[in-house]
Design an enzyme around this catalytic site. Structure first.
Site, short mmCIF file in Angstrom:
data_model
loop_
_atom_site.label_atom_id
_atom_site.label_comp_id
_atom_site.label_asym_id
_atom_site.label_seq_id
_atom_site.Cartn_x
_atom_site.Cartn_y
_atom_site.Cartn_z
N ASP A 31 0.80 -1.21 0.12
CA ASP A 31 -0.26 0.02 0.01
C ASP A 31 0.78 1.16 -0.02
OD1 ASP A 31 -2.69 -1.43 2.26
OD2 ASP A 31 -1.96 -1.74 0.28
N GLU A 33 3.66 1.76 -1.24
CA GLU A 33 4.38 1.91 -2.66
C GLU A 33 3.30 2.47 -3.43
OE1 GLU A 33 6.70 -1.36 -3.99
OE2 GLU A 33 7.25 -0.56 -5.70
N SER A 80 -36.33 -5.64 -16.09
CA SER A 80 -36.12 -6.42 -14.79
C SER A 80 -36.40 -8.07 -15.23
CB SER A 80 -37.28 -6.12 -13.87
OG SER A 80 -38.53 -5.92 -14.51
N LYS A 111 -27.80 -13.67 -7.66
CA LYS A 111 -28.46 -12.54 -7.67
C LYS A 111 -28.19 -11.57 -6.78
CE LYS A 111 -33.22 -10.73 -8.66
NZ LYS A 111 -33.27 -9.52 -7.85
N ARG A 132 -30.58 2.49 -13.33
CA ARG A 132 -31.90 2.05 -14.05
C ARG A 132 -32.99 2.90 -14.17
NH1 ARG A 132 -34.21 -3.21 -14.34
NH2 ARG A 132 -33.11 -4.19 -12.44
N GLU A 166 -24.18 -4.66 -11.04
CA GLU A 166 -24.99 -4.46 -9.82
C GLU A 166 -23.99 -3.70 -8.97
OE1 GLU A 166 -28.02 -5.58 -10.24
OE2 GLU A 166 -28.91 -5.28 -8.21
N LYS A 282 -30.03 -17.98 -17.01
CA LYS A 282 -30.17 -17.33 -18.26
C LYS A 282 -29.77 -18.29 -19.28
CE LYS A 282 -28.20 -13.17 -16.75
NZ LYS A 282 -26.63 -12.25 -16.75
N1 1X8 Z 1 -32.85 -7.37 -13.48
C1 1X8 Z 1 -31.63 -8.03 -13.90
O1 1X8 Z 1 -31.78 -8.28 -15.35
C2 1X8 Z 1 -30.80 -8.64 -13.35
C3 1X8 Z 1 -30.28 -8.38 -11.87
C4 1X8 Z 1 -29.40 -9.26 -11.40
C5 1X8 Z 1 -28.86 -8.99 -10.20
N2 1X8 Z 1 -29.30 -8.49 -9.17
N3 1X8 Z 1 -27.71 -9.93 -9.92
C6 1X8 Z 1 -27.04 -10.53 -10.97
C7 1X8 Z 1 -27.54 -10.75 -12.13
C8 1X8 Z 1 -26.87 -11.43 -13.15
N4 1X8 Z 1 -25.89 -12.20 -12.92
O2 1X8 Z 1 -27.34 -11.48 -14.48
C9 1X8 Z 1 -28.59 -10.02 -12.54
S1 1X8 Z 1 -29.51 -9.89 -13.88
#
Ligand code: 1X8
Length: 314
Positions: A31, A33, A80, A111, A132, A166, A282
């Site tokens: 730290d 340096e 969302s 999440k 958002r 996030e 996903k």
């Molecule tokens: N509202 C959304 O599309 C998302 C919300 C979140 C969240 N709070 N944390 C991780 C992811 C992720 N890894 O995709 C997503 S995606």
């Protein structure tokens, strides 16, 4: 001129050292340096105001105190997520997907319980951070987001790049903040998400800088224009660009593999240094995501499994 060259050299070096410390969690210098290099750069920049650069490591904190936040329209809506609350609803989600994409593969991620954020980079330089908002119009919180040390001010990618993720307050930062507020007789924050949202909305970025926020990035907008074909590849590209990506994720071929990962994470979520309120499932292939499309507000190619609510106070 030697000193001007040294300014650019130090800027590049300090960004690399920041990346090692805040993203890799593997610093290569002490730290002390790091601070010596930073002091040298501050002194040289004062001698050479003609070299001013808003993206210099010296410019992360302490911009002007704002009157308010500018409204910004998102290029693409910030959607969302739909929710599922149990195994049966997860099966139903998978069946709806498989009706169109029979041999689908998923990526399952944590999440993060924070606030969604969009970062815009142009020609390799960080230019703007937008909340958002209502999904279409957000607020420009660039001065506060610049104070998060794990967010690179430069990336090795030309053109316009938008990444989303996030911003959150780690549990340790939350505990420290609330104990300070208690000592000062101030009202406590109910949870890290509220504390993170309150910090990002500070008009004085020096206050936000002290809150110890961090972020994970999980979405490379317009990834396909950059030759990326899957979500997993997008996450790997974000890592290559030195963005902080959560390594706790799993590729799953069916609901049972998804459920096994959900149960594994659910059992250890209290050990995590940040709060999560579920898991995000996903479809991995980006073309399949496009074919599945979105409803008015949420994608058909993703859902969030929400953990059962619990009354544990943090
Ligand atoms: N509202 C959304 O599309 C998302 C919300 C979140 C969240 N709070 N944390 C991780 C992811 C992720 N890894 O995709 C997503 S995606």
């Amino acid at each position: 001129m030697e000193e001007v060259k040294r300014i650019e050299e130090l800027r590049t070096l300090l960004e690399k050292l920041s990346y090692e410390y805040y993203v890799l969690d593997h610093p290569s210098v002490s730290d002390q340096e790091y601070d010596r290099y930073m002091q040298e750069l501050i002194a040289l920049e004062q001698k050479h105001p003609e070299c001013y650069d808003a993206n210099s490591p010296t410019q992360r904190v302490g911009g002007a105190v704002l009157e308010g936040f500018e409204k910004v329209e998102h290029r693409r809506m910030m959607l969302s997520l739909g929710n599922v609350f149990n195994y049966e609803e997860l099966v139903a989600f998978d069946e709806r997907v498989r009706a169109l994409e029979p041999d689908v593969r998923y990526v399952v991620e944590l999440k993060i319980d924070g606030l969604a954020m969009s970062l815009i980079y142009r020609d390799g330089r960080f230019v703007q951070a937008v909340t958002r908002g209502d999904g279409t119009i957000g607020e420009d919180v660039t001065s506060n987001i610049k104070t998060i040390p794990s967010i690179p001010m430069r990336i090795d990618e030309p053109g316009e790049v938008e990444v989303r993720g996030e911003v959150y307050m780690p549990k340790a930062s939350f505990r420290r903040l609330n104990s300070e507020r208690e000592a000062n007789g101030e009202e406590l924050f109910a949870n890290p998400r509220n504390a993170a949202a309150g910090s990002v909305r500070q008009l004085d970025s020096t206050v936000c800088a002290k809150r110890g926020l961090d972020a994970f990035w999980y979405y490379f907008v317009n990834a396909q224009e950059h030759g990326i074909h899957s979500h997993e590849e997008a996450l790997e590209e974000l890592s290559r660009l030195h963005l902080r990506v959560n390594p706790l994720r799993r590729c799953c071929n069916n609901v049972d593999e998804i459920w096994a990962f959900i149960e594994e994470i659910s059992a250890r979520r209290h050990e995590l240094p940040y709060e999560i309120d579920g898991m995000v499932i996903k479809v991995d292939d980006l073309n399949a995501q496009t074919r599945l499309g979105t409803t008015v507000k949420v994608p058909r190619w993703a859902t969030a499994y929400k953990f059962p609510a619990e009354e544990v106070t943090t």
